[in-house]
Write an enzyme that holds these catalytic residues in place. Structure first.
Site, mmCIF file in Angstrom:
data_model
loop_
_atom_site.group_PDB
_atom_site.id
_atom_site.type_symbol
_atom_site.label_atom_id
_atom_site.label_comp_id
_atom_site.label_asym_id
_atom_site.label_seq_id
_atom_site.Cartn_x
_atom_site.Cartn_y
_atom_site.Cartn_z
ATOM 1 N N ARG A 1 0.829 -1.210 0.000
ATOM 2 C CA ARG A 1 0.000 0.000 0.000
ATOM 3 C C ARG A 1 0.856 1.250 0.000
ATOM 4 N NH1 ARG A 1 -5.440 -1.020 0.980
ATOM 5 N NH2 ARG A 1 -5.773 -3.100 1.863
ATOM 6 N N ASP A 2 0.462 2.211 -0.805
ATOM 7 C CA ASP A 2 1.137 3.517 -0.791
ATOM 8 C C ASP A 2 0.863 4.190 0.549
ATOM 9 O OD1 ASP A 2 2.143 5.628 -3.274
ATOM 10 O OD2 ASP A 2 1.593 6.484 -1.335
ATOM 11 N N ILE A 3 1.896 4.827 1.109
ATOM 12 C CA ILE A 3 1.780 5.440 2.426
ATOM 13 C C ILE A 3 0.879 6.678 2.400
ATOM 14 C CG2 ILE A 3 3.711 7.087 2.367
ATOM 15 C CD1 ILE A 3 4.662 5.844 5.047
ATOM 16 N N VAL B 1 10.614 8.698 -5.974
ATOM 17 C CA VAL B 1 11.422 7.591 -5.450
ATOM 18 C C VAL B 1 12.153 6.966 -6.633
ATOM 19 C CG1 VAL B 1 11.404 5.358 -4.267
ATOM 20 C CG2 VAL B 1 9.829 7.167 -3.540
ATOM 21 N N HIS C 1 8.695 1.959 -10.145
ATOM 22 C CA HIS C 1 7.481 1.418 -9.539
ATOM 23 C C HIS C 1 6.275 1.822 -10.363
ATOM 24 C CE1 HIS C 1 8.408 5.351 -7.814
ATOM 25 N NE2 HIS C 1 7.101 5.567 -7.791
ATOM 26 N N HIS D 1 2.156 2.594 -9.964
ATOM 27 C CA HIS D 1 1.024 2.840 -9.080
ATOM 28 C C HIS D 1 -0.187 2.101 -9.646
ATOM 29 C CE1 HIS D 1 2.837 6.522 -7.101
ATOM 30 N NE2 HIS D 1 3.566 6.462 -8.198
ATOM 31 N N ASN E 1 5.562 7.106 -13.130
ATOM 32 C CA ASN E 1 6.108 8.451 -13.234
ATOM 33 C C ASN E 1 7.597 8.346 -13.519
ATOM 34 O OD1 ASN E 1 3.590 9.545 -12.510
ATOM 35 N ND2 ASN E 1 4.075 9.372 -10.330
HETATM 36 P P1 5GP Z 1 6.473 8.574 -7.340
HETATM 37 O O1 5GP Z 1 6.110 10.004 -7.087
HETATM 38 O O2 5GP Z 1 7.960 8.345 -7.245
HETATM 39 O O3 5GP Z 1 5.866 8.022 -8.600
HETATM 40 O O4 5GP Z 1 5.764 7.744 -6.199
HETATM 41 C C1 5GP Z 1 6.347 7.475 -4.975
HETATM 42 C C2 5GP Z 1 5.247 6.980 -4.078
HETATM 43 O O5 5GP Z 1 5.834 6.347 -2.964
HETATM 44 C C3 5GP Z 1 4.342 8.096 -3.534
HETATM 45 O O6 5GP Z 1 3.010 7.847 -3.929
HETATM 46 C C4 5GP Z 1 4.546 8.013 -2.030
HETATM 47 O O7 5GP Z 1 3.353 8.260 -1.300
HETATM 48 C C5 5GP Z 1 5.050 6.599 -1.833
HETATM 49 N N1 5GP Z 1 5.916 6.435 -0.690
HETATM 50 C C6 5GP Z 1 6.963 7.234 -0.345
HETATM 51 N N2 5GP Z 1 7.579 6.763 0.756
HETATM 52 C C7 5GP Z 1 6.908 5.636 1.113
HETATM 53 C C8 5GP Z 1 7.081 4.695 2.188
HETATM 54 O O8 5GP Z 1 7.976 4.785 3.026
HETATM 55 N N3 5GP Z 1 6.189 3.665 2.237
HETATM 56 C C9 5GP Z 1 5.190 3.519 1.327
HETATM 57 N N4 5GP Z 1 4.380 2.465 1.477
HETATM 58 N N5 5GP Z 1 5.012 4.376 0.302
HETATM 59 C C10 5GP Z 1 5.856 5.418 0.197
#
Ligand code: 5GP
Ligand code: ZN
Length: 115
Positions: A30-32, A97, A101, A103, A88
């Site tokens: 799950r996304d945080i 990150v 990954h 979503h 992304n």
């Molecule tokens: P991005 O913006 O790189 O596509 O997405 C990174 C995602 O990682 C974001 O939706 C963010 O909420 C999620 N995220 C960041 N840190 C953590 C974490 O420590 N644990 C979890 N489960 N999700 C995270």
């Protein structure tokens, strides 16, 4: 494994996450900061920085990503209503990150264009 990579640490189990799926190629958790009633991240075990670093050797992984997205969407009951798979890439694409990954978002009406 990249020493300072958040998702490598989650894959390894050094940082906790609400894991809902795992296999030999990827994990999902799950996304945080969920942006929909269902918001999961599909994360390859292998450290790949972004979509731009994918090669033909990752073809099986990419196929698996969508098979698993379908399975999770069905298992959680939002497949038929509809869902979105998002990647992304780099700053302009909204990547925060630096471990590739995908979503998986579902459980509400998605809008277009995305933000
Ligand atoms: P991005 O913006 O790189 O596509 O997405 C990174 C995602 O990682 C974001 O939706 C963010 O909420 C999620 N995220 C960041 N840190 C953590 C974490 O420590 N644990 C979890 N489960 N999700 C995270
Ligand atoms: Zn990593």
């Amino acid at each position: 494994m990249e020493e300072q990579c958040l998702f490598c640490k989650i894959v390894k189990g050094d940082i906790p996450a609400e894991k809902i799926y795992e296999d030999d190629l990827l994990i999902a958790f799950r996304d945080i900061e969920p942006q929909a009633p269902f918001h999961f991240l599909l994360v390859p075990r292998q450290h790949i920085r972004s979509t731009l670093d994918l090669t033909a050797s990752n073809d099986a992984l990419l196929g698996r990503i969508f098979q698993v997205a379908n399975k999770i969407a069905r298992d959680f009951g939002f497949a038929e209503d509809g869902f979105r798979v998002v990647n992304n890439c780099n700053e302009g694409g909204g990547q925060c990150v630096w471990h590739i990954h995908f979503h998986l978002l579902g459980g509400r009406q998605m809008n277009w264009p995305p933000g």
